[in-house]
Write a protein that holds these residues in place. Sequence first.
Motif, PDB file in Angstrom:
ATOM      1  N   ALA A 156     -33.403  -3.715 -23.194  1.00 15.74           N
ATOM      2  CA  ALA A 156     -33.430  -2.806 -24.334  1.00 15.74           C
ATOM      3  C   ALA A 156     -32.817  -3.413 -25.582  1.00 15.74           C
ATOM      4  N   GLN A 157     -32.246  -4.594 -25.436  1.00 18.65           N
ATOM      5  CA  GLN A 157     -31.640  -5.328 -26.558  1.00 18.65           C
ATOM      6  C   GLN A 157     -30.582  -4.475 -27.240  1.00 18.65           C
ATOM      7  N   SER A 158     -30.742  -4.120 -28.484  1.00 15.61           N
ATOM      8  CA  SER A 158     -29.660  -3.443 -29.203  1.00 15.61           C
ATOM      9  C   SER A 158     -29.644  -1.939 -28.988  1.00 15.61           C
ATOM     10  N   ALA A 159     -30.698  -1.364 -28.412  1.00 12.16           N
ATOM     11  CA  ALA A 159     -30.776   0.096 -28.340  1.00 12.16           C
ATOM     12  C   ALA A 159     -29.595   0.746 -27.634  1.00 12.16           C
ATOM     13  N   PRO A 160     -29.123   0.227 -26.465  1.00 12.93           N
ATOM     14  CA  PRO A 160     -28.018   0.906 -25.797  1.00 12.93           C
ATOM     15  C   PRO A 160     -26.688   0.775 -26.521  1.00 12.93           C
ATOM     16  N   LEU A 161     -26.607  -0.084 -27.549  1.00 11.12           N
ATOM     17  CA  LEU A 161     -25.347  -0.275 -28.246  1.00 11.12           C
ATOM     18  C   LEU A 161     -25.126   0.747 -29.347  1.00 11.12           C
ATOM     19  N   ILE A 162     -26.130   1.603 -29.605  1.00 11.56           N
ATOM     20  CA  ILE A 162     -25.995   2.584 -30.668  1.00 11.56           C
ATOM     21  C   ILE A 162     -24.803   3.482 -30.402  1.00 11.56           C
ATOM     22  N   GLY A 163     -23.869   3.496 -31.318  1.00 11.82           N
ATOM     23  CA  GLY A 163     -22.700   4.340 -31.180  1.00 11.82           C
ATOM     24  C   GLY A 163     -21.599   3.760 -30.334  1.00 11.82           C
ATOM     25  N   GLY A 164     -21.914   2.871 -29.416  1.00 14.05           N
ATOM     26  CA  GLY A 164     -20.899   2.272 -28.553  1.00 14.05           C
ATOM     27  C   GLY A 164     -20.373   3.246 -27.541  1.00 14.05           C
ATOM     28  N   PRO A 165     -19.563   2.795 -26.596  1.00 15.42           N
ATOM     29  CA  PRO A 165     -19.015   3.687 -25.575  1.00 15.42           C
ATOM     30  C   PRO A 165     -17.823   4.459 -26.099  1.00 15.42           C
ATOM     31  N   ALA A 166     -17.588   5.639 -25.528  1.00 17.35           N
ATOM     32  CA  ALA A 166     -16.425   6.431 -25.927  1.00 17.35           C
ATOM     33  C   ALA A 166     -15.176   5.892 -25.258  1.00 17.35           C
ATOM     34  N   THR A 204     -27.663  -3.192 -10.717  1.00 15.98           N
ATOM     35  CA  THR A 204     -28.557  -4.282 -11.127  1.00 15.98           C
ATOM     36  C   THR A 204     -29.679  -3.753 -12.009  1.00 15.98           C
ATOM     37  N   ARG A 205     -30.262  -2.635 -11.626  1.00 13.23           N
ATOM     38  CA  ARG A 205     -31.356  -2.068 -12.409  1.00 13.23           C
ATOM     39  C   ARG A 205     -30.875  -1.566 -13.759  1.00 13.23           C
ATOM     40  N   GLN A 206     -29.671  -1.001 -13.816  1.00 18.29           N
ATOM     41  CA  GLN A 206     -29.152  -0.541 -15.105  1.00 18.29           C
ATOM     42  C   GLN A 206     -28.818  -1.731 -16.009  1.00 18.29           C
ATOM     43  N   TRP A 207     -28.280  -2.798 -15.439  1.00 16.93           N
ATOM     44  CA  TRP A 207     -27.955  -4.001 -16.212  1.00 16.93           C
ATOM     45  C   TRP A 207     -29.236  -4.647 -16.755  1.00 16.93           C
ATOM     46  N   GLN A 208     -30.264  -4.721 -15.943  1.00 16.61           N
ATOM     47  CA  GLN A 208     -31.532  -5.291 -16.398  1.00 16.61           C
ATOM     48  C   GLN A 208     -32.135  -4.453 -17.516  1.00 16.61           C
ATOM     49  N   TRP A 209     -32.044  -3.139 -17.380  1.00 17.95           N
ATOM     50  CA  TRP A 209     -32.552  -2.251 -18.431  1.00 17.95           C
ATOM     51  C   TRP A 209     -31.771  -2.434 -19.725  1.00 17.95           C
ATOM     52  N   MET A 210     -30.457  -2.520 -19.620  1.00 18.35           N
ATOM     53  CA  MET A 210     -29.633  -2.670 -20.814  1.00 18.35           C
ATOM     54  C   MET A 210     -29.959  -3.974 -21.534  1.00 18.35           C
ATOM     55  N   ARG A 211     -30.135  -5.035 -20.786  1.00 17.85           N
ATOM     56  CA  ARG A 211     -30.456  -6.325 -21.416  1.00 17.85           C
ATOM     57  C   ARG A 211     -31.846  -6.300 -22.037  1.00 17.85           C
TER      58      ARG A 211
END
Length: 332
Positions: free
Chosen positions: A322-332, A313-320
Amino acid sequence: MHKLDLLNTGRGKLALVTGAAGFIGSNLVDALLASGWRVTGIDRRSPETDPVAAANLQQALTTPGFTFEQADVTDTRARELRKADIVFHLAAATGVRPSWGVNFADYMRDNLTATHHLVQECERADVRRLVLASSSSVYGTAPQPSAEDGPLLPISPYGVSKLAAEQLALAYAARSASVTSTVALRFFTVYGPRQRPDMAISRMLYAVRTGVPMNLYGDGHQRRNFTFVTDAVRALLLAASTGTTGRAVNIAGPASVTVQMVLDTVEEVTGQPVPVVHTASRSGDPASTAADTRRATAGLGYRPAVSLPEGITRQWQWMRAAQSAPLIGGPA
């Protein structure tokens, strides 16, 4: 076991963190600064040119008492900074898949040679305490729950390099003339805010957020002992402030769970199923990891505090947030 009060002893003292711009490293830097330490962070990535490093160190860079140095662990510039009260060594080449083949030379340089340089410099600078980040990958196919004094059977080049690094550091610490006491923490699958995008829970949340299916390696019955990042950081702080030395210590979450259970938890947290594409298991991935944490409890006073649903839950809230920041590069 003699235990120090980190909050009191940290004030005015200097901690050096290698890999400071990384996932665990940046979370540790924030915690140390909040506890009154002065902190020098070393990383090859610069916040001026690397957007992930900039995001990870955003809070630290505006906090008094923090100094950042873009340098390799083996650089002369880094050596000059090692007049520290304690060194946390988190810099490393990470990941099982990339460690196969010609890339292993990078793992030897970053995990073994760099550690060798660091332990020598700690001795020369009279650093009293070194806390080394190791990995559950050193166990491989060993019987479970894995105990620190049990078999070590790594099944990936990455696991081999981490085992060699911790044993090298502990060998230096065991010498009669050594001034540096050392403890190696074997982390079991750390997750949470700032997690690398190639890791499982990041990939699951990314898939939910974007609708792009993730590759699910294996049948989902493989088990992992997931550890939330604040628990990992607390273990590092405890390791800095206890008398435990000259040994490895397992650091893990509350329980070993199947990957399918994690997928189900992500669905419960996000309200959406995780789109997946089933694919074959990968070389070097053990079928299961599970930690015996009795040494951590007895020697460090460590017990995991964050459950898997709370952590996701805490990681999902952080990802949301952070908006676009966690999408940099995408997942491997």
